[in-house]
Design a protein around this motif. Structure first.
Motif, PDB file in Angstrom:
ATOM      1  N   ALA A  21      -1.796   6.341   2.929  1.00 52.30           N
ATOM      2  CA  ALA A  21      -2.062   7.685   2.393  1.00 52.30           C
ATOM      3  C   ALA A  21      -1.618   8.755   3.380  1.00 52.30           C
ATOM      4  O   ALA A  21      -1.035   9.773   2.984  1.00 52.30           O
ATOM      5  CB  ALA A  21      -3.545   7.836   2.073  1.00 52.30           C
ATOM      6  N   GLY A  22      -1.854   8.537   4.658  1.00 49.93           N
ATOM      7  CA  GLY A  22      -1.409   9.494   5.663  1.00 49.93           C
ATOM      8  C   GLY A  22       0.106   9.593   5.750  1.00 49.93           C
ATOM      9  O   GLY A  22       0.663  10.694   5.864  1.00 49.93           O
ATOM     10  N   VAL A  23       0.770   8.459   5.685  1.00 48.97           N
ATOM     11  CA  VAL A  23       2.239   8.459   5.714  1.00 48.97           C
ATOM     12  C   VAL A  23       2.791   9.177   4.487  1.00 48.97           C
ATOM     13  O   VAL A  23       3.713   9.997   4.588  1.00 48.97           O
ATOM     14  CB  VAL A  23       2.775   7.015   5.812  1.00 48.97           C
ATOM     15  CG1 VAL A  23       4.263   6.962   5.584  1.00 48.97           C
ATOM     16  CG2 VAL A  23       2.434   6.423   7.164  1.00 48.97           C
ATOM     17  N   ASN A  24       2.232   8.887   3.323  1.00 48.31           N
ATOM     18  CA  ASN A  24       2.694   9.553   2.101  1.00 48.31           C
ATOM     19  C   ASN A  24       2.415  11.047   2.130  1.00 48.31           C
ATOM     20  O   ASN A  24       3.224  11.842   1.650  1.00 48.31           O
ATOM     21  CB  ASN A  24       2.039   8.929   0.870  1.00 48.31           C
ATOM     22  CG  ASN A  24       2.782   7.720   0.400  1.00 48.31           C
ATOM     23  OD1 ASN A  24       3.998   7.728   0.343  1.00 48.31           O
ATOM     24  ND2 ASN A  24       2.057   6.674   0.078  1.00 48.31           N
ATOM     25  N   LEU A  25       1.289  11.435   2.681  1.00 48.54           N
ATOM     26  CA  LEU A  25       0.978  12.858   2.799  1.00 48.54           C
ATOM     27  C   LEU A  25       2.039  13.560   3.640  1.00 48.54           C
ATOM     28  O   LEU A  25       2.556  14.611   3.255  1.00 48.54           O
ATOM     29  CB  LEU A  25      -0.401  13.042   3.423  1.00 48.54           C
ATOM     30  CG  LEU A  25      -0.772  14.485   3.730  1.00 48.54           C
ATOM     31  CD1 LEU A  25      -1.438  15.091   2.514  1.00 48.54           C
ATOM     32  CD2 LEU A  25      -1.648  14.565   4.938  1.00 48.54           C
ATOM     33  N   LEU A  26       2.376  12.975   4.763  1.00 49.90           N
ATOM     34  CA  LEU A  26       3.372  13.592   5.635  1.00 49.90           C
ATOM     35  C   LEU A  26       4.757  13.604   5.005  1.00 49.90           C
ATOM     36  O   LEU A  26       5.458  14.621   5.044  1.00 49.90           O
ATOM     37  CB  LEU A  26       3.411  12.865   6.977  1.00 49.90           C
ATOM     38  CG  LEU A  26       2.182  13.044   7.862  1.00 49.90           C
ATOM     39  CD1 LEU A  26       2.291  12.172   9.095  1.00 49.90           C
ATOM     40  CD2 LEU A  26       2.014  14.498   8.242  1.00 49.90           C
ATOM     41  N   VAL A  27       5.159  12.507   4.414  1.00 47.89           N
ATOM     42  CA  VAL A  27       6.506  12.424   3.851  1.00 47.89           C
ATOM     43  C   VAL A  27       6.666  13.346   2.651  1.00 47.89           C
ATOM     44  O   VAL A  27       7.649  14.091   2.551  1.00 47.89           O
ATOM     45  CB  VAL A  27       6.846  10.960   3.467  1.00 47.89           C
ATOM     46  CG1 VAL A  27       8.112  10.891   2.639  1.00 47.89           C
ATOM     47  CG2 VAL A  27       6.993  10.119   4.715  1.00 47.89           C
ATOM     48  N   ASN A  67       4.857  15.993   1.740  1.00 49.95           N
ATOM     49  CA  ASN A  67       4.587  17.416   1.948  1.00 49.95           C
ATOM     50  C   ASN A  67       5.463  18.064   3.005  1.00 49.95           C
ATOM     51  O   ASN A  67       5.607  19.278   3.009  1.00 49.95           O
ATOM     52  CB  ASN A  67       3.115  17.632   2.307  1.00 49.95           C
ATOM     53  CG  ASN A  67       2.237  17.388   1.106  1.00 49.95           C
ATOM     54  OD1 ASN A  67       2.605  17.685  -0.014  1.00 49.95           O
ATOM     55  ND2 ASN A  67       1.071  16.837   1.343  1.00 49.95           N
ATOM     56  N   LEU A  68       6.049  17.289   3.895  1.00 50.05           N
ATOM     57  CA  LEU A  68       6.866  17.875   4.943  1.00 50.05           C
ATOM     58  C   LEU A  68       8.358  17.832   4.636  1.00 50.05           C
ATOM     59  O   LEU A  68       9.138  18.435   5.360  1.00 50.05           O
ATOM     60  CB  LEU A  68       6.587  17.197   6.289  1.00 50.05           C
ATOM     61  CG  LEU A  68       5.164  17.411   6.824  1.00 50.05           C
ATOM     62  CD1 LEU A  68       4.990  16.687   8.139  1.00 50.05           C
ATOM     63  CD2 LEU A  68       4.853  18.882   6.976  1.00 50.05           C
ATOM     64  N   THR A  69       8.740  17.090   3.622  1.00 54.77           N
ATOM     65  CA  THR A  69      10.144  17.084   3.231  1.00 54.77           C
ATOM     66  C   THR A  69      10.360  18.144   2.158  1.00 54.77           C
ATOM     67  O   THR A  69       9.546  18.295   1.250  1.00 54.77           O
ATOM     68  CB  THR A  69      10.589  15.710   2.700  1.00 54.77           C
ATOM     69  OG1 THR A  69       9.739  15.337   1.614  1.00 54.77           O
ATOM     70  CG2 THR A  69      10.510  14.658   3.789  1.00 54.77           C
ATOM     71  N   ARG A  70      11.420  18.850   2.253  1.00 51.11           N
ATOM     72  CA  ARG A  70      11.735  19.910   1.292  1.00 51.11           C
ATOM     73  C   ARG A  70      12.719  19.385   0.261  1.00 51.11           C
ATOM     74  O   ARG A  70      13.614  18.632   0.572  1.00 51.11           O
ATOM     75  CB  ARG A  70      12.368  21.101   1.998  1.00 51.11           C
ATOM     76  CG  ARG A  70      11.535  21.624   3.109  1.00 51.11           C
ATOM     77  CD  ARG A  70      10.698  22.742   2.619  1.00 51.11           C
ATOM     78  NE  ARG A  70       9.947  23.260   3.747  1.00 51.11           N
ATOM     79  CZ  ARG A  70       8.765  23.763   3.630  1.00 51.11           C
ATOM     80  NH1 ARG A  70       8.204  23.824   2.456  1.00 51.11           N
ATOM     81  NH2 ARG A  70       8.113  24.219   4.672  1.00 51.11           N
ATOM     82  N   ARG A  71      12.550  19.856  -0.956  1.00 50.18           N
ATOM     83  CA  ARG A  71      13.506  19.487  -1.995  1.00 50.18           C
ATOM     84  C   ARG A  71      13.624  20.594  -2.974  1.00 50.18           C
ATOM     85  O   ARG A  71      12.758  21.252  -3.369  1.00 50.18           O
ATOM     86  CB  ARG A  71      13.063  18.227  -2.711  1.00 50.18           C
ATOM     87  CG  ARG A  71      14.121  17.761  -3.667  1.00 50.18           C
ATOM     88  CD  ARG A  71      14.282  16.301  -3.570  1.00 50.18           C
ATOM     89  NE  ARG A  71      15.614  15.976  -4.034  1.00 50.18           N
ATOM     90  CZ  ARG A  71      15.864  15.036  -4.891  1.00 50.18           C
ATOM     91  NH1 ARG A  71      14.901  14.287  -5.341  1.00 50.18           N
ATOM     92  NH2 ARG A  71      17.075  14.791  -5.250  1.00 50.18           N
ATOM     93  N   ALA A 121       0.828  -1.201   0.000  1.00 45.06           N
ATOM     94  CA  ALA A 121       0.000   0.000   0.000  1.00 45.06           C
ATOM     95  C   ALA A 121       0.867   1.257   0.000  1.00 45.06           C
ATOM     96  O   ALA A 121       0.562   2.232  -0.700  1.00 45.06           O
ATOM     97  CB  ALA A 121      -0.934   0.002   1.211  1.00 45.06           C
ATOM     98  N   LEU A 122       1.960   1.247   0.774  1.00 46.67           N
ATOM     99  CA  LEU A 122       2.874   2.390   0.777  1.00 46.67           C
ATOM    100  C   LEU A 122       3.490   2.603  -0.601  1.00 46.67           C
ATOM    101  O   LEU A 122       3.566   3.733  -1.090  1.00 46.67           O
ATOM    102  CB  LEU A 122       3.969   2.182   1.821  1.00 46.67           C
ATOM    103  CG  LEU A 122       3.575   2.429   3.264  1.00 46.67           C
ATOM    104  CD1 LEU A 122       4.659   1.933   4.193  1.00 46.67           C
ATOM    105  CD2 LEU A 122       3.295   3.888   3.496  1.00 46.67           C
ATOM    106  N   ALA A 123       3.932   1.523  -1.218  1.00 45.56           N
ATOM    107  CA  ALA A 123       4.523   1.638  -2.552  1.00 45.56           C
ATOM    108  C   ALA A 123       3.492   2.101  -3.571  1.00 45.56           C
ATOM    109  O   ALA A 123       3.791   2.931  -4.444  1.00 45.56           O
ATOM    110  CB  ALA A 123       5.118   0.293  -2.977  1.00 45.56           C
ATOM    111  N   ALA A 124       2.273   1.596  -3.466  1.00 41.34           N
ATOM    112  CA  ALA A 124       1.222   1.963  -4.412  1.00 41.34           C
ATOM    113  C   ALA A 124       0.895   3.447  -4.334  1.00 41.34           C
ATOM    114  O   ALA A 124       0.840   4.139  -5.360  1.00 41.34           O
ATOM    115  CB  ALA A 124      -0.032   1.131  -4.143  1.00 41.34           C
TER     116      ALA A 124
END
Length: 83
Positions: free
Chosen positions: A71-77, A79-83, A9-12
């Protein structure tokens, strides 16, 4: 089997997020046509793994829950990481 379904699910959802214009440029500047279909295939695989792990009654409930967690983990990762 639950951990495997969570990883699927995380990969998807990561692939589906990277298929959007906003997050696509974070890793690769080229548009890849296989990212979105691969993401949906992994969603189906995660759902099937959840059904295989929890059975036909609790599997769909657990599969949806794992997709929401991913989905929550992906949202945080993303949107909160800068690049």
């Amino acid at each position: 089997m639950t951990l495997f379904a969570l990883l699927l699910a995380l990969a998807a959802l990561t692939l589906l997020a990277l298929a959007t214009d906003r997050h696509r440029d974070r890793l690769r500047p080229h548009r890849r046509r296989w990212v979105r279909p691969a993401g949906w295939a992994l969603v189906v695989a995660a759902f099937a793994a959840a059904i295989a792990g929890w059975g036909p009654v609790y599997g769909p409930i657990g599969g949806i829950g794992l997709l929401m967690l991913a989905a929550g983990v992906n949202l945080l990762v993303l949107n909160l990481t800068r690049r």
